[in-house]
Design a protein around this motif. Structure first.
Motif, PDB file in Angstrom:
ATOM      1  N   THR A  82       0.836  -1.207   0.000  1.00  0.00           N
ATOM      2  CA  THR A  82       0.000   0.000   0.000  1.00  0.00           C
ATOM      3  C   THR A  82       0.869   1.254   0.000  1.00  0.00           C
ATOM      4  OG1 THR A  82      -1.773  -1.163   1.160  1.00  0.00           O
ATOM      5  CG2 THR A  82      -1.814   1.240   1.236  1.00  0.00           C
ATOM      6  N   LEU A  83       1.928   1.243   0.800  1.00  0.00           N
ATOM      7  CA  LEU A  83       2.837   2.392   0.833  1.00  0.00           C
ATOM      8  C   LEU A  83       3.491   2.618  -0.525  1.00  0.00           C
ATOM      9  CD1 LEU A  83       4.490   1.681   4.302  1.00  0.00           C
ATOM     10  CD2 LEU A  83       2.918   3.549   3.771  1.00  0.00           C
ATOM     11  N   ALA A  84       3.894   1.524  -1.175  1.00  0.00           N
ATOM     12  CA  ALA A  84       4.516   1.648  -2.490  1.00  0.00           C
ATOM     13  C   ALA A  84       3.515   2.146  -3.527  1.00  0.00           C
ATOM     14  CB  ALA A  84       5.097   0.297  -2.920  1.00  0.00           C
ATOM     15  N   ARG A  85       2.284   1.646  -3.436  1.00  0.00           N
ATOM     16  CA  ARG A  85       1.249   2.072  -4.385  1.00  0.00           C
ATOM     17  C   ARG A  85       0.940   3.558  -4.207  1.00  0.00           C
ATOM     18  NH1 ARG A  85      -2.336  -1.219  -2.777  1.00  0.00           N
ATOM     19  NH2 ARG A  85      -1.584  -2.937  -4.074  1.00  0.00           N
ATOM     20  N   ALA A  86       0.894   4.020  -2.976  1.00  0.00           N
ATOM     21  CA  ALA A  86       0.644   5.434  -2.714  1.00  0.00           C
ATOM     22  C   ALA A  86       1.742   6.298  -3.314  1.00  0.00           C
ATOM     23  CB  ALA A  86       0.546   5.675  -1.210  1.00  0.00           C
ATOM     24  N   ALA A  87       2.983   5.846  -3.176  1.00  0.00           N
ATOM     25  CA  ALA A  87       4.100   6.616  -3.732  1.00  0.00           C
ATOM     26  C   ALA A  87       4.009   6.685  -5.254  1.00  0.00           C
ATOM     27  CB  ALA A  87       5.422   5.986  -3.304  1.00  0.00           C
ATOM     28  N   ARG A  88       3.654   5.561  -5.890  1.00  0.00           N
ATOM     29  CA  ARG A  88       3.561   5.543  -7.361  1.00  0.00           C
ATOM     30  C   ARG A  88       2.450   6.449  -7.859  1.00  0.00           C
ATOM     31  NH1 ARG A  88       3.911  -0.046  -6.658  1.00  0.00           N
ATOM     32  NH2 ARG A  88       1.687  -0.249  -7.182  1.00  0.00           N
ATOM     33  N   GLY A 123       0.966   8.969  -6.229  1.00  0.00           N
ATOM     34  CA  GLY A 123       0.968  10.329  -5.702  1.00  0.00           C
ATOM     35  C   GLY A 123      -0.083  10.594  -4.651  1.00  0.00           C
ATOM     36  N   HIS A 124      -0.547   9.548  -3.966  1.00  0.00           N
ATOM     37  CA  HIS A 124      -1.534   9.714  -2.895  1.00  0.00           C
ATOM     38  C   HIS A 124      -0.844  10.020  -1.570  1.00  0.00           C
ATOM     39  CE1 HIS A 124      -5.118   8.661  -5.112  1.00  0.00           C
ATOM     40  NE2 HIS A 124      -4.526   7.578  -5.574  1.00  0.00           N
ATOM     41  N   HIS A 125      -1.560  10.720  -0.723  1.00  0.00           N
ATOM     42  CA  HIS A 125      -1.011  11.093   0.577  1.00  0.00           C
ATOM     43  C   HIS A 125      -1.477  10.111   1.641  1.00  0.00           C
ATOM     44  CE1 HIS A 125       0.288  13.306   4.033  1.00  0.00           C
ATOM     45  NE2 HIS A 125      -0.941  13.564   4.434  1.00  0.00           N
ATOM     46  N   LEU A 126      -0.518   9.443   2.267  1.00  0.00           N
ATOM     47  CA  LEU A 126      -0.810   8.599   3.416  1.00  0.00           C
ATOM     48  C   LEU A 126      -0.327   9.299   4.681  1.00  0.00           C
ATOM     49  CD1 LEU A 126       0.171   4.954   2.356  1.00  0.00           C
ATOM     50  CD2 LEU A 126      -2.086   6.003   2.398  1.00  0.00           C
ATOM     51  N   GLU A 127      -1.118   9.238   5.730  1.00  0.00           N
ATOM     52  CA  GLU A 127      -0.720   9.794   7.015  1.00  0.00           C
ATOM     53  C   GLU A 127      -0.159   8.670   7.876  1.00  0.00           C
ATOM     54  OE1 GLU A 127      -3.787  13.126   8.217  1.00  0.00           O
ATOM     55  OE2 GLU A 127      -4.840  11.443   7.276  1.00  0.00           O
ATOM     56  N   VAL A 128       1.084   8.805   8.269  1.00  0.00           N
ATOM     57  CA  VAL A 128       1.764   7.774   9.046  1.00  0.00           C
ATOM     58  C   VAL A 128       2.158   8.352  10.399  1.00  0.00           C
ATOM     59  CG1 VAL A 128       3.686   6.155   9.119  1.00  0.00           C
ATOM     60  CG2 VAL A 128       2.634   6.733   6.916  1.00  0.00           C
ATOM     61  N   PRO A 145      -6.582   7.256   1.710  1.00  0.00           N
ATOM     62  CA  PRO A 145      -7.838   7.451   0.981  1.00  0.00           C
ATOM     63  C   PRO A 145      -8.477   6.121   0.587  1.00  0.00           C
ATOM     64  CG  PRO A 145      -5.989   7.798  -0.487  1.00  0.00           C
ATOM     65  CD  PRO A 145      -5.407   7.601   0.890  1.00  0.00           C
ATOM     66  N   ILE A 146      -9.772   6.158   0.348  1.00  0.00           N
ATOM     67  CA  ILE A 146     -10.511   4.948  -0.022  1.00  0.00           C
ATOM     68  C   ILE A 146      -9.912   4.293  -1.253  1.00  0.00           C
ATOM     69  CG2 ILE A 146     -12.765   4.085  -0.785  1.00  0.00           C
ATOM     70  CD1 ILE A 146     -14.047   6.311   0.885  1.00  0.00           C
ATOM     71  N   SER A 147      -9.404   5.094  -2.185  1.00  0.00           N
ATOM     72  CA  SER A 147      -8.856   4.539  -3.424  1.00  0.00           C
ATOM     73  C   SER A 147      -7.657   3.632  -3.187  1.00  0.00           C
ATOM     74  CB  SER A 147      -8.449   5.667  -4.378  1.00  0.00           C
ATOM     75  OG  SER A 147      -7.520   6.538  -3.760  1.00  0.00           O
ATOM     76  N   LEU A 148      -7.055   3.703  -1.971  1.00  0.00           N
ATOM     77  CA  LEU A 148      -5.936   2.826  -1.630  1.00  0.00           C
ATOM     78  C   LEU A 148      -6.329   1.765  -0.611  1.00  0.00           C
ATOM     79  CD1 LEU A 148      -2.831   5.208  -1.444  1.00  0.00           C
ATOM     80  CD2 LEU A 148      -3.490   3.637  -3.261  1.00  0.00           C
ATOM     81  N   ASP A 149      -7.626   1.556  -0.427  1.00  0.00           N
ATOM     82  CA  ASP A 149      -8.095   0.474   0.431  1.00  0.00           C
ATOM     83  C   ASP A 149      -7.524  -0.844  -0.101  1.00  0.00           C
ATOM     84  OD1 ASP A 149      -9.938  -1.820   1.133  1.00  0.00           O
ATOM     85  OD2 ASP A 149     -10.956  -0.257   2.260  1.00  0.00           O
ATOM     86  N   MET A 150      -6.906  -1.631   0.795  1.00  0.00           N
ATOM     87  CA  MET A 150      -6.208  -2.847   0.388  1.00  0.00           C
ATOM     88  C   MET A 150      -7.076  -3.819  -0.408  1.00  0.00           C
ATOM     89  SD  MET A 150      -3.705  -4.524   3.203  1.00  0.00           S
ATOM     90  CE  MET A 150      -2.652  -3.290   3.930  1.00  0.00           C
ATOM     91  N   LYS A 151      -8.372  -3.888  -0.062  1.00  0.00           N
ATOM     92  CA  LYS A 151      -9.270  -4.849  -0.696  1.00  0.00           C
ATOM     93  C   LYS A 151     -10.100  -4.246  -1.828  1.00  0.00           C
ATOM     94  CE  LYS A 151      -8.242  -8.032   2.386  1.00  0.00           C
ATOM     95  NZ  LYS A 151      -7.467  -9.242   2.047  1.00  0.00           N
TER      96      LYS A 151
END
Length: 404
Positions: free
Chosen positions: A88-94, A96-101, A114-120
């Motif tokens: 998920t972290l790698a997908r966000a980087a590719r 351009g999504h913002h993940l809060e860690v 964001p919902i668009s990066l929901d694992m399932k």
């Protein structure tokens, strides 16, 4: 609150997820978690909302108000399972999504995205790339259950439609069409030509002014009539041939056995009390009752309202079972929602059901109301309520009173 850490020592971040003040401080804005999916010793995934829905609508929520921010998912993993987030972290980087860690002591981490990066769900939602970038923006998301389903409003050339992204039954379209042909008021599926189509996307027309629970909560003077209409519509559904059901016949005792296997977060004393309740329910359900075509998950929020008409929606659990399975579900949810609704709906609903030809077996209704309260006994925990233990105990008291 410290009790969450004792529930699952492998996930001390649960303490934070159950504490809105601490969670808000960490994310630098007012937030609240709910819809918790907890896997003992492994992970906890929840919906992160921009405000606590139990506080009611924000001031100025009428025309021109700022819409609530789109919900996000919130996750924490035990350290030895943390690599699950790497993709998920790698997908966000590719993308351009913002993940809060948020890093916590002891190699524990809270991550929100964001919902668009929901694992399932990300593969399903990827179908919208290039179609409509506005699909999941603030105000468009109607419902979100992390790792399971998201429901959102989306604009098409012909007007707004509702999209449900998540698991689906391919037989649903023909089933709903058959019910409509027989006069049962149900929300039909549609196929907008300017939207992507996959096996995990469903589209429905935008209908009415919300659901029946919302109508009761906003003191809508038509709510009583709509509840009556909902009862009549359910009676018509129950009168249809049972062979239309897209799923096999449901054994009432199977339902109770599945509930009995759940690992509820109860004290040993309450586990003993719950065992007695389950035994009493097993005796009552074993007495049997006629079986009909049922909705399978019926409540006021499955009834769309456009006064004076209603449409029944969400037939994912439709099966063949005693009619009180639906009636008890409606009554149980109505009892639990009494604190937030300005009126109770069950009296008008049951009257509408009987006047339309449905028969209410009082003993069966009582038993199935208890079954559905049992089904929802873990809701305070799943809602991440700071007071979940007290609220669960209150529900157990209500459940025990029904079967005493």
């Amino acid at each position: 609150m410290t009790v969450s850490a004792t529930i699952d020592p492998a996930l001390p971040a649960l303490t934070t997820i159950f504490n809105p003040a601490e969670l808000s401080a960490l994310f630098s804005r007012p937030v609240h978690a709910d819809r918790l999916r907890h896997k003992q010793g492994v992970s906890a995934v929840a919906r992160l909302r921009a405000r606590d829905p139990r506080d009611g609508p924000p001031t100025g929520s009428g025309s021109g108000a700022t819409p609530e921010a789109a919900p996000r998912w919130l996750a924490t993993y035990a350290p030895h399972h943390a690599p699950k987030l790497d993709k998920t972290l790698a997908r966000a980087a590719r993308q351009g999504h913002h993940l809060e860690v948020v890093e916590l002591p002891g190699r524990h981490t809270l991550v929100a995205g964001p919902i668009s990066l929901d694992m399932k769900l990300h593969d399903t939602l990827h179908a919208f790339n290039g179609y409509n970038a506005r699909a999941l923006e603030p105000g468009a998301v109607l419902n979100y259950n992390p790792h399971r389903r998201v429901v959102f409003r989306i604009e098409t050339a012909a007007g707004p439609v509702v999209c449900k992204a998540g698991p689906t039954n391919p037989a649903e379209t023909a089933f709903l069409a058959e019910l409509t042909a027989r006069g049962v008021p149900v929300l039909q599926r549609m196929s907008p030509p300017d939207m992507p189509h996959t096996s995990t996307l469903r589209y429905y027309p935008w209908f009415g002014q919300g659901d029946l629970h919302q109508a009761a909560g906003r003191r809508d003077h038509t709510a009583a009539g709509s509840a009556h209409s909902a009862g009549a519509a359910l009676a018509l559904l129950h009168a249809q041939p049972a062979h239309l059901a897209p799923k096999r016949r449901s054994d009432p005792l199977d339902k109770l056995r599945s509930l009995s296997k759940r690992k509820l977060h109860l004290t040993p004393t309450n586990q003993t009390r719950l065992g007695r309740v389950q035994a009493a329910l097993a005796r009552r359900l074993s007495e049997g009752d006629r079986a009909v075509l049922v909705h399978g998950d019926f409540s006021a929020d499955q009834v769309l309202v456009d006064s004076p008409g209603v449409l029944l929606a969400d037939f994912d659990r439709c099966t063949v079972a005693p009619p009180a399975m639906d009636l008890g579900s409606f009554v149980a949810v109505d009892l639990l929602q009494a604190r937030t609704s300005s009126r109770e709906l069950r009296s008008d609903f049951l009257t509408g059901y009987e006047e339309a030809g449905g028969h209410v077996n009082e003993e069966s209704l009582l038993a199935w109301t208890a079954v559905h309260l049992l089904d929802r006994l873990n809701e305070p925990f799943r809602s991440c309520s700071p007071f979940w233990q007290d609220e669960t105990e209150e529900r157990l008291e209500m459940l025990a009173a029904l079967v005493s």
